[in-house]
Design a protein around this motif. Structure first.
Motif, PDB file in Angstrom:
ATOM      1  N   LEU A 179       0.823  -1.209   0.000  1.00  0.00           N
ATOM      2  CA  LEU A 179       0.000   0.000   0.000  1.00  0.00           C
ATOM      3  C   LEU A 179       0.860   1.263   0.000  1.00  0.00           C
ATOM      4  O   LEU A 179       0.463   2.292  -0.543  1.00  0.00           O
ATOM      5  N   ARG A 180       2.035   1.178   0.619  1.00  0.00           N
ATOM      6  CA  ARG A 180       2.939   2.335   0.656  1.00  0.00           C
ATOM      7  C   ARG A 180       3.824   2.423  -0.580  1.00  0.00           C
ATOM      8  O   ARG A 180       4.599   3.374  -0.714  1.00  0.00           O
ATOM      9  N   GLY A 181       3.761   1.423  -1.457  1.00  0.00           N
ATOM     10  CA  GLY A 181       4.622   1.420  -2.628  1.00  0.00           C
ATOM     11  C   GLY A 181       6.053   1.052  -2.324  1.00  0.00           C
ATOM     12  O   GLY A 181       6.978   1.396  -3.075  1.00  0.00           O
ATOM     13  N   VAL A 182       6.265   0.342  -1.211  1.00  0.00           N
ATOM     14  CA  VAL A 182       7.596  -0.095  -0.805  1.00  0.00           C
ATOM     15  C   VAL A 182       7.819  -1.521  -1.309  1.00  0.00           C
ATOM     16  O   VAL A 182       6.893  -2.340  -1.318  1.00  0.00           O
ATOM     17  N   ARG A 183       9.044  -1.812  -1.709  1.00  0.00           N
ATOM     18  CA  ARG A 183       9.342  -3.151  -2.208  1.00  0.00           C
ATOM     19  C   ARG A 183       9.111  -4.181  -1.105  1.00  0.00           C
ATOM     20  O   ARG A 183       9.708  -4.092  -0.027  1.00  0.00           O
TER      21      ARG A 183
END
Length: 242
Positions: free
Chosen positions: A101-105
């Protein structure tokens, strides 16, 4: 955990529910880097208080601030009473949901490691519908551990577990959440006495906070420690008196 855990201050916090004051002028300091366990009867306002700390609800009056003056947003790991697993995602992807959801890998290996820690190494490809209520709750625990936040808020995190699994998850949480600012709600006096650095009883309408004696020794304390069992009896007596 990328930032040091702050203390959390409630300053004059008030909240009404159904036209009646649930909380009024509540002042409380939740200590940094310690586990605060909150007990109290159903309906007294424990979950409402936790949701306000999490930023999921706003106090009607007063404010809730971190001791370092920085926003709490982005520093909180939340585990509510409902597991909130996505039914279409397997267990590993549910654990990594926050990162996505945070766009973190995402880190699948770390997610699998944590699932092994909660006893679900053999269910990583399962979807929530194939899990028991207790297994789903352990996935939710793995998810909050994966988030690795300095502040952890947990609302009855072990309520769906059998007694043996519950004791094991208490041990795991006590070890893996050490050094964080944790607020944990429970109705179980033994759980509170095993895990609390600070133990509080919430009672009354509007609710007030009463400190309780904590048994000696580091968290997690042994389930059969005589001091823990004596403290459990004392907490139960206080709760019955309320």
């Amino acid at each position: 955990m990328t930032l040091p855990p702050p203390a959390i201050r409630l300053e004059g916090v008030g909240l009404d529910f159904g036209g009646a004051p649930l909380l009024r002028d509540m002042d409380l300091c939740i200590e940094a880097g310690r586990m605060t366990v909150l007990l109290g009867a159903s309906g007294v306002g424990k979950t409402s208080l936790l949701r306000m700390i999490a930023g999921l609800a706003r106090p009607g009056r007063g404010r809730i601030v971190a001791s370092d003056g920085q926003p709490l947003v982005g520093r909180i790991g939340w585990m509510g009473q409902q597991d909130l697993l996505l039914p279409w995602a397997d267990v590993v992807h549910n654990v990594m949901l926050g990162a996505r959801l945070r766009g973190v890998r995402p880190e699948p290996e770390r997610a699998r490691h944590l699932l092994g820690c909660v006893g679900l190494a053999d269910r990583t490809t399962a979807r929530p519908a194939a899990l028991s209520g207790g297994q789903r709750q352990r996935v939710a625990l793995a998810r909050v551990l994966y988030e690795d936040r300095p502040v952890i808020l947990m609302d009855e995190p072990f309520s769906a577990l059998d007694s043996i699994t519950r004791a094991r998850m208490q041990d795991l949480a006590g070890r893996m959440l050490a050094g964080r600012t944790v607020v944990l709600i429970t109705h179980d006096p033994l759980e509170a006495c095993r895990l609390a650095d600070t133990m509080l009883l919430m009672a009354g309408l509007p609710a007030t906070i009463h400190p309780l004696d904590v048994p000696p020794g580091p968290v997690p304390r042994m389930v059969d420690d005589p001091a823990v069992l004596a403290a459990q009896a004392g907490v139960l007596r206080r709760m019955l008196a309320q």
